[in-house]
Design a protein around this motif. Structure first.
Motif, PDB file in Angstrom:
ATOM      1  N   PRO A  98      -2.227   6.455 -13.580  1.00 24.03           N
ATOM      2  CA  PRO A  98      -2.838   5.766 -12.444  1.00 24.03           C
ATOM      3  C   PRO A  98      -4.281   6.198 -12.211  1.00 24.03           C
ATOM      4  O   PRO A  98      -4.615   7.372 -12.347  1.00 24.03           O
ATOM      5  CB  PRO A  98      -1.977   6.208 -11.248  1.00 24.03           C
ATOM      6  CG  PRO A  98      -0.825   6.946 -11.806  1.00 24.03           C
ATOM      7  CD  PRO A  98      -1.179   7.394 -13.183  1.00 24.03           C
TER       8      PRO A  98
ATOM      9  N   SER B 182       0.828  -1.198   0.000  1.00 20.05           N
ATOM     10  CA  SER B 182       0.000   0.000   0.000  1.00 20.05           C
ATOM     11  C   SER B 182       0.870   1.258   0.000  1.00 20.05           C
ATOM     12  O   SER B 182       0.613   2.216  -0.740  1.00 20.05           O
ATOM     13  CB  SER B 182      -0.889  -0.057   1.248  1.00 20.05           C
ATOM     14  OG  SER B 182      -1.619   1.109   1.381  1.00 20.05           O
ATOM     15  N   ASN B 183       1.928   1.262   0.794  1.00 18.09           N
ATOM     16  CA  ASN B 183       2.799   2.435   0.852  1.00 18.09           C
ATOM     17  C   ASN B 183       3.554   2.658  -0.451  1.00 18.09           C
ATOM     18  O   ASN B 183       3.636   3.782  -0.938  1.00 18.09           O
ATOM     19  CB  ASN B 183       3.789   2.304   2.021  1.00 18.09           C
ATOM     20  CG  ASN B 183       3.213   2.857   3.311  1.00 18.09           C
ATOM     21  OD1 ASN B 183       2.965   4.057   3.419  1.00 18.09           O
ATOM     22  ND2 ASN B 183       2.968   1.999   4.284  1.00 18.09           N
ATOM     23  N   VAL B 184       4.119   1.588  -1.002  1.00 17.75           N
ATOM     24  CA  VAL B 184       4.898   1.748  -2.234  1.00 17.75           C
ATOM     25  C   VAL B 184       3.989   2.218  -3.374  1.00 17.75           C
ATOM     26  O   VAL B 184       4.329   3.140  -4.121  1.00 17.75           O
ATOM     27  CB  VAL B 184       5.618   0.441  -2.625  1.00 17.75           C
ATOM     28  CG1 VAL B 184       6.307   0.592  -3.978  1.00 17.75           C
ATOM     29  CG2 VAL B 184       6.634   0.053  -1.562  1.00 17.75           C
TER      30      VAL B 184
ATOM     31  N   THR C  40       1.374   3.906  -3.174  1.00 15.57           N
ATOM     32  CA  THR C  40       0.970   5.292  -2.946  1.00 15.57           C
ATOM     33  C   THR C  40       2.074   6.268  -3.319  1.00 15.57           C
ATOM     34  O   THR C  40       1.827   7.274  -3.972  1.00 15.57           O
ATOM     35  CB  THR C  40       0.558   5.486  -1.477  1.00 15.57           C
ATOM     36  OG1 THR C  40      -0.507   4.585  -1.180  1.00 15.57           O
ATOM     37  CG2 THR C  40       0.098   6.905  -1.223  1.00 15.57           C
ATOM     38  N   TRP C  41       3.332   5.972  -2.910  1.00 22.89           N
ATOM     39  CA  TRP C  41       4.336   6.983  -3.258  1.00 22.89           C
ATOM     40  C   TRP C  41       4.693   6.949  -4.739  1.00 22.89           C
ATOM     41  O   TRP C  41       4.981   7.971  -5.327  1.00 22.89           O
ATOM     42  CB  TRP C  41       5.526   6.951  -2.312  1.00 22.89           C
ATOM     43  CG  TRP C  41       6.639   5.970  -2.516  1.00 22.89           C
ATOM     44  CD1 TRP C  41       7.449   5.845  -3.612  1.00 22.89           C
ATOM     45  CD2 TRP C  41       7.116   5.010  -1.564  1.00 22.89           C
ATOM     46  NE1 TRP C  41       8.388   4.860  -3.381  1.00 22.89           N
ATOM     47  CE2 TRP C  41       8.213   4.338  -2.143  1.00 22.89           C
ATOM     48  CE3 TRP C  41       6.732   4.656  -0.260  1.00 22.89           C
ATOM     49  CZ2 TRP C  41       8.926   3.332  -1.483  1.00 22.89           C
ATOM     50  CZ3 TRP C  41       7.437   3.667   0.392  1.00 22.89           C
ATOM     51  CH2 TRP C  41       8.509   3.001  -0.209  1.00 22.89           C
ATOM     52  N   MET C  42       4.627   5.775  -5.358  1.00 25.42           N
ATOM     53  CA  MET C  42       5.026   5.733  -6.766  1.00 25.42           C
ATOM     54  C   MET C  42       3.937   6.207  -7.718  1.00 25.42           C
ATOM     55  O   MET C  42       4.232   6.762  -8.775  1.00 25.42           O
ATOM     56  CB  MET C  42       5.492   4.329  -7.148  1.00 25.42           C
ATOM     57  CG  MET C  42       6.857   4.023  -6.525  1.00 25.42           C
ATOM     58  SD  MET C  42       7.633   2.536  -7.154  1.00 25.42           S
ATOM     59  CE  MET C  42       8.088   3.056  -8.798  1.00 25.42           C
ATOM     60  N   SER C  43       2.673   5.995  -7.362  1.00 24.72           N
ATOM     61  CA  SER C  43       1.613   6.373  -8.297  1.00 24.72           C
ATOM     62  C   SER C  43       0.719   7.497  -7.774  1.00 24.72           C
ATOM     63  O   SER C  43       0.021   8.140  -8.538  1.00 24.72           O
ATOM     64  CB  SER C  43       0.731   5.159  -8.606  1.00 24.72           C
ATOM     65  OG  SER C  43      -0.135   4.898  -7.514  1.00 24.72           O
ATOM     66  N   GLY C  44       0.747   7.732  -6.468  1.00 25.57           N
ATOM     67  CA  GLY C  44      -0.169   8.692  -5.859  1.00 25.57           C
ATOM     68  C   GLY C  44      -1.339   8.006  -5.168  1.00 25.57           C
ATOM     69  O   GLY C  44      -1.920   8.545  -4.239  1.00 25.57           O
ATOM     70  N   TYR C  45      -1.684   6.808  -5.630  1.00 25.19           N
ATOM     71  CA  TYR C  45      -2.845   6.103  -5.084  1.00 25.19           C
ATOM     72  C   TYR C  45      -2.458   4.824  -4.349  1.00 25.19           C
ATOM     73  O   TYR C  45      -1.569   4.104  -4.800  1.00 25.19           O
ATOM     74  CB  TYR C  45      -3.801   5.697  -6.205  1.00 25.19           C
ATOM     75  CG  TYR C  45      -4.466   6.833  -6.926  1.00 25.19           C
ATOM     76  CD1 TYR C  45      -5.183   7.799  -6.225  1.00 25.19           C
ATOM     77  CD2 TYR C  45      -4.385   6.938  -8.306  1.00 25.19           C
ATOM     78  CE1 TYR C  45      -5.814   8.837  -6.896  1.00 25.19           C
ATOM     79  CE2 TYR C  45      -5.011   7.979  -8.984  1.00 25.19           C
ATOM     80  CZ  TYR C  45      -5.726   8.925  -8.274  1.00 25.19           C
ATOM     81  OH  TYR C  45      -6.346   9.942  -8.942  1.00 25.19           O
ATOM     82  N   PRO C  46      -3.168   4.533  -3.274  1.00 24.51           N
ATOM     83  CA  PRO C  46      -3.023   3.194  -2.698  1.00 24.51           C
ATOM     84  C   PRO C  46      -3.759   2.201  -3.590  1.00 24.51           C
ATOM     85  O   PRO C  46      -4.332   2.572  -4.607  1.00 24.51           O
ATOM     86  CB  PRO C  46      -3.726   3.336  -1.345  1.00 24.51           C
ATOM     87  CG  PRO C  46      -4.750   4.392  -1.549  1.00 24.51           C
ATOM     88  CD  PRO C  46      -4.173   5.338  -2.579  1.00 24.51           C
TER      89      PRO C  46
END
Lengths: 439, 565
Positions: A324, A304-306, A308-314
């Motif tokens: 995304p 979930s964290n990765v 979120t930071w890579m795409s903006g979304y969980p």
């Protein structure tokens, strides 16, 4: 540390204990948990790993052939779904690249539970705490809908009944209240070392929405005209409310995986509202309270964290339009398979030998690629199976703990001839490039 | 990190150079780049691989954002809780760039691309919770092109507060501070609401500079004094980075003025000072104290500040200050907030905000920030930030630069604001316009000096070839939004305001010497009270190097002071 012994992080549950002492036998083939383990960590570290090879339709092939076949299938897919996602940070980084390149949709095996929390985070937010705070500060623990120890075996011995705290608290005086949980709740871990039994106020979890709504009302000082809610005496709930208000630092914890009924995110929200009210209620500033969401594991927090930071979304998210998108209701493994929206399933499970559910595949002819634990068994052979190193045992990694604030290294303890998940993803990407350039 | 063509020699010809580190103010000259670094004019017989004719163009070093929340737990919470702010701001992948999205809290890839496209080549995460440092570095590691680094947060961590309560000597504190810098791979130390994040866990709801913590025998002033001295004595170039007590509270300028004196002469950097420059006069009990704050800044040479300008629109505030963010949650828009107590180490609070130009308080906040910029007379000690994303997303910097450089544009914008706020501000009476040279100081030379980046922020020989080329344009917003060229370590990464090549920047750190005996105490402490192993708390170099994609640059700690007696 004695020879052949090391202190490692255990990914078997989301508590992520990092002081498990393991010992390798002299042939470096098998392992023993020497200290600080639990049943789950022993099962994880002492597992017998099958000597497994990549397969195409169940027939053993070499790795390159399997990679090329996977790339070939992926090339033909319009709507690939990458699901399961039992991995950690580095694996998820590689998967995110692959997903972006191939327009894939992403879903984790525990997303149902995760989404109940994520939706609350996105709708109202919450006020939470982390394990070291709980260990040193909690004086009242309210456990909702779970016994905790079925999924996090060492929670109480490490976090609640610890010998010393930073603030001179006698931990044996900590109060524990179980609320809900239904049948089979194991409350023995809630017994204080001084013999005090926890309060247990049980009901079926499906009744918790009305129980927690009542608790909220009582915390807010409302007078109710009934004396029973969901079979629970109102005075018992009033007592919980009073004790929460009197606590110095109460912690209210829940496992959203236990709330298996429609729109149970609203229950999570009601729980977090109790916390909010306690911190800002009409009896202003009399207490501090914090929530502690318990997660399911298999890398759910990491993924979930990765994402979120890579795409903006969980999760649940998709790259099918080239950018995304986020849709917690539509991008579910179950829906995408049952509506025939996905035309390829890539299933990933590198901590445990969890195969894709046969039910979800029963009525579909879609191709399946499985990348995961070498011991994985299939009722129906996937088109391609690529066994990879087991994270935290045969492969190093980085993993988020349940409270997301702490990320810990996983250690490679044993050797393996298998590739890592990241390597496989990268090689599939390379093979795709080669396909594209006609090589 | 090396230029693609080893031993290549690039000539940037005839550009108008603004290089304040060498007092160069708009002089036309050539710049030569070899192997990623700026070099002196080479011998005439060395062949030039490529020449860029920059006649009429403005050339500056790559810009440096010395305070921007780009990586770590609270930023990721902000991303996670605001899908509605990402929608409509998606970025499809291209042959060069990965996809991503976001406006107030963009994804890491998008963050790197957007910064580079504005001519920024470095950004510093100002609030690394030591316990969360691994996540911060992971996120920054996935932020392309720009260099990065961060300031480790101390001051509400139990270990330090315990040391202060026990009146341990300054040398021991210095060792702990240095150990923290090493363990977290940071380049500076930050303190957020000194003691306040911890006090909130003990149910204190405010903490003034001289107010006692409910549990430890400590005041915020003690913390500031000890930490600023530690940073100074260790020779860490970046002064203690201070987010003062009472953020956002009307009348807080007095706390800010007192905070300036709390270090007793040791250097302090006061961050997002706009949020700490509020008076409580007038009908609404909210007024500008920019004049008092700027005057104090001008007079106290040991103090620097960045502004934390607010600009109107939707954003999200992400802060380590759980105490004040819990109060601010009442003003959340949309109505949601995440507040966390974290690991007896720190905390965080994430609260979405929408600053509105017709709102009295917001309009005055906007004016206060600009007043501070314009009334502060030393651009080497005042820095251009929006405290991204707290005051506004970093993508609004070109707009902010125009407000500073163009009085008529500023006056026009001001005239549209809430009328009561206009009546409470002196902004329209200030005629100053920043020059290109001053902008270059604030965003390049000054920022590099403040953070302690020896080889960045200037265009002298042996500097890294982080260079931005603009077309001079009277509309400064347009000019700064879209550079013609951006070179990162000598490689052309942006052309006509668009990324054409993705590289991965370095991580800047400091590693001051210290007595490793401190680890004995820490080991016991961790084993007894924490939930992770001390060894796992520390971030190894290999984690940041990430198989060669990342790189650690250790900036020098010169002038380390002898241990005090």
């Amino acid at each position: 540390m004695a020879p052949n012994q090391m202190k490692v992080t255990c990914p078997a549950c989301s508590l992520l204990c990092d002081d498990i002492v393991v010992k390798l036998d002299e042939h470096q083939q098998s392992m023993k948990v020497i200290a600080n383990g639990c049943a789950k960590s022993i099962q994880f570290f002492e597992q017998t790993v099958t000597d497994s090879k990549p397969t195409i339709n169940g027939n053993p092939v070499d790795l390159n052939t399997a990679i090329n076949k996977a790339a070939e299938i992926l090339k033909l897919a319009n709507q690939p779904l990458i699901a399961g996602l039992g991995t950690e940070v580095q694996g998820m980084r590689a998967i995110m690249h692959l997903a972006d390149k191939t327009g894939a949709t992403l879903d984790h095996m525990h997303s149902d539970a995760t989404m109940r929390n994520t939706l609350v985070l996105q709708n109202s937010g919450w006020q939470t705490t982390t394990l070291t705070e709980v260990k040193n500060r909690v004086d009242l623990l309210l456990v909702i809908g779970t016994d905790i120890v079925s999924s996090l075996p060492q929670f109480f011995e490490r976090i609640i009944w610890n010998e010393s705290t930073l603030f001179e608290q006698d931990t044996s005086t900590r109060e524990v209240i179980y609320l809900g949980g239904g049948k089979g709740l194991d409350t023995s871990a809630g017994n204080s070392p001084n013999g005090t039994q926890p309060s247990v106020i049980n009901c079926e979890n499906a009744q918790l929405p009305e129980v927690i709504a009542t608790l909220n009302a009582l915390i807010n000082g409302k007078n109710l005209t009934t004396d029973k809610i969901a079979g629970i005496n109102l005075v018992d709930l009033q007592s919980i409310a009073d004790r929460l208000k009197c606590a110095k630092y109460s912690v209210i914890t829940w496992a959203s995986s236990a709330f298996k009924f429609g729109h149970s995110e609203l229950l999570v929200q009601a729980i977090t509202e109790c916390v909010r009210t306690l911190n800002t209620g009409s009896f202003k500033f009399s207490t501090r309270s914090a929530g502690l969401p318990l997660t399911s594991g298999d890398g759910d927090s990491s993924v979930s964290n990765v994402a979120t930071w890579m795409s903006g979304y969980p999760l649940r998210s998709s790259f099918k339009r080239g950018y995304p998108e986020y849709n917690p209701y539509e991008f579910t493994t179950e829906k995408l398979l049952s509506n025939n929206e996905a035309d390829l399933l890539i299933w990933i499970s590198s901590f445990k030998p969890v195969a894709p559910s046969p039910n979800s595949l029963a009525n579909h002819k879609l191709p399946v690629i499985v990348i995961g634990h070498p011991n994985m068994q299939f009722e129906q052979q996937p088109d391609v199976f690529i066994p990879v190193r087991i994270l935290g045992l045969q492969e190093k990694g980085l993993m988020f703990r349940m409270d997301s604030s702490v990320t810990l290294p996983l250690t490679q303890i044993m050797n393996s001839n298998l590739p890592s998940l990241s390597d496989v993803c990268t090689q599939i990407e390379l093979a795709l490039n080669n396909h594209e350039s006609g090589k | 990190m090396k230029a693609a063509n080893s031993m290549s020699l690039i000539k940037l010809a005839n550009g108008k150079i603004y290089d304040p580190a060498h007092q160069v103010d708009g002089i036309v000259k050539d710049i030569f780049i070899r192997d990623g670094r700026i070099v002196n004019r080479p011998h005439n017989d060395e062949p030039i691989t490529q020449t860029y004719d920059l006649t009429g163009k403005v050339v500056m070093a790559g810009a440096i954002d010395m305070h921007t929340h780009i990586g770590g737990g609270k930023v990721n919470i902000a991303r996670m809780m605001l899908p509605e702010d990402h929608r409509g701001n998606e970025q499809a992948h291209t042959d060069v760039c990965g996809s991503g999205c976001g406006h107030a809290a963009p994804s890491t890839l998008t963050t790197g691309y957007r910064y580079a496209e504005m001519g920024y080549t470095a950004g510093f995460e100002p609030a690394i919770l030591p316990i969360n440092a691994r996540q911060s570095h992971l996120e920054m590691g996935d932020t392309p092109i720009i260099d990065k680094g961060g300031y480790a947060m101390l001051g509400s961590d139990d270990f330090l507060l315990r040391m202060l309560t026990a009146k341990q000597d300054q040398n021991a504190i210095n060792d702990y501070v240095a150990w923290t810098l090493h363990a977290t791979q940071a380049i500076g130390i930050k303190v957020v609401n000194p003691g306040g994040i911890s006090a909130f866990k003990f149910n204190q709801r405010k903490l003034d500079l001289d107010e006692h913590h409910a549990y430890y025998d400590v005041t915020p002033r003690d913390i500031l004094k000890t930490l600023s001295r530690a940073v100074h004595e260790l020779g860490v170039p970046h002064p203690l980075h201070v987010h003062a007590n009472n953020l956002g509270v009307p009348g807080n300028f007095e706390t800010t003025l007192s905070t300036m004196g709390a270090s007793e002469g040791f250097p302090l950097h006061l961050t997002h000072i706009q949020f700490h420059s509020y008076g409580n006069e007038g009908d609404r009990k909210f007024s500008s104290a920019a004049a008092q704050i700027s005057e104090a800044l001008n007079n106290n040479k040991n103090i620097s500040a960045d502004v934390g300008q607010i600009l109107f629109g939707q954003t999200v505030t992400a802060s380590g200050d759980s105490m004040m963010q819990h109060l601010n949650a009442n003003h959340a828009n949309p109505k949601k907030s995440v507040i966390m107590d974290i690991e007896c180490d720190a905390g965080c609070g994430v609260v979405p905000f929408k600053y509105r130009d017709q709102n009295y308080v917001n309009a005055l906040q906007w004016a206060i920030g600009l007043e501070i910029f314009l009334l502060s007379n030393d651009p080497w000690r005042i820095f251009l930030t929006t405290d991204h994303p707290n005051g506004a997303p970093f993508t609004s910097y070109p707009h902010l630069i125009k407000l500073l450089m163009d009085k008529s544009f500023r006056d026009e914008t001001f005239a549209k604001l809430n009328l009561d706020a206009q009546a409470m501000s002196t902004l329209s009476s200030i005629d100053r316009e920043y020059s290109l040279y001053e902008i270059a100081i604030m965003t390049r030379a000054g920022a590099a000096k403040l953070v302690g980046l020896r080889d960045r922020g200037h265009l002298g020989a042996d500097a890294a070839a982080d260079i931005t080329v603009y077309t001079d344009n009277a509309d400064r917003e347009k000019m700064f939004a879209k550079p013609d060229f951006v070179f990162k370590d000598g490689e052309l990464v942006v052309k006509d305001g668009a990324v054409i090549k993705v590289t991965w920047g370095a991580t800047h750190t400091v590693k001051p010497e210290f007595d490793r005996g401190i680890e004995k105490d820490l080991l016991q402490y961790f084993d007894k009270y924490h939930t992770i192993q001390l060894d796992n708390f520390k971030i190894g170099n290999d984690e940041i190097e990430n198989n060669g994609r990342g790189k650690i640059i250790v900036q020098p700690c010169e002038g380390r002071r002898e241990k005090s007696v």
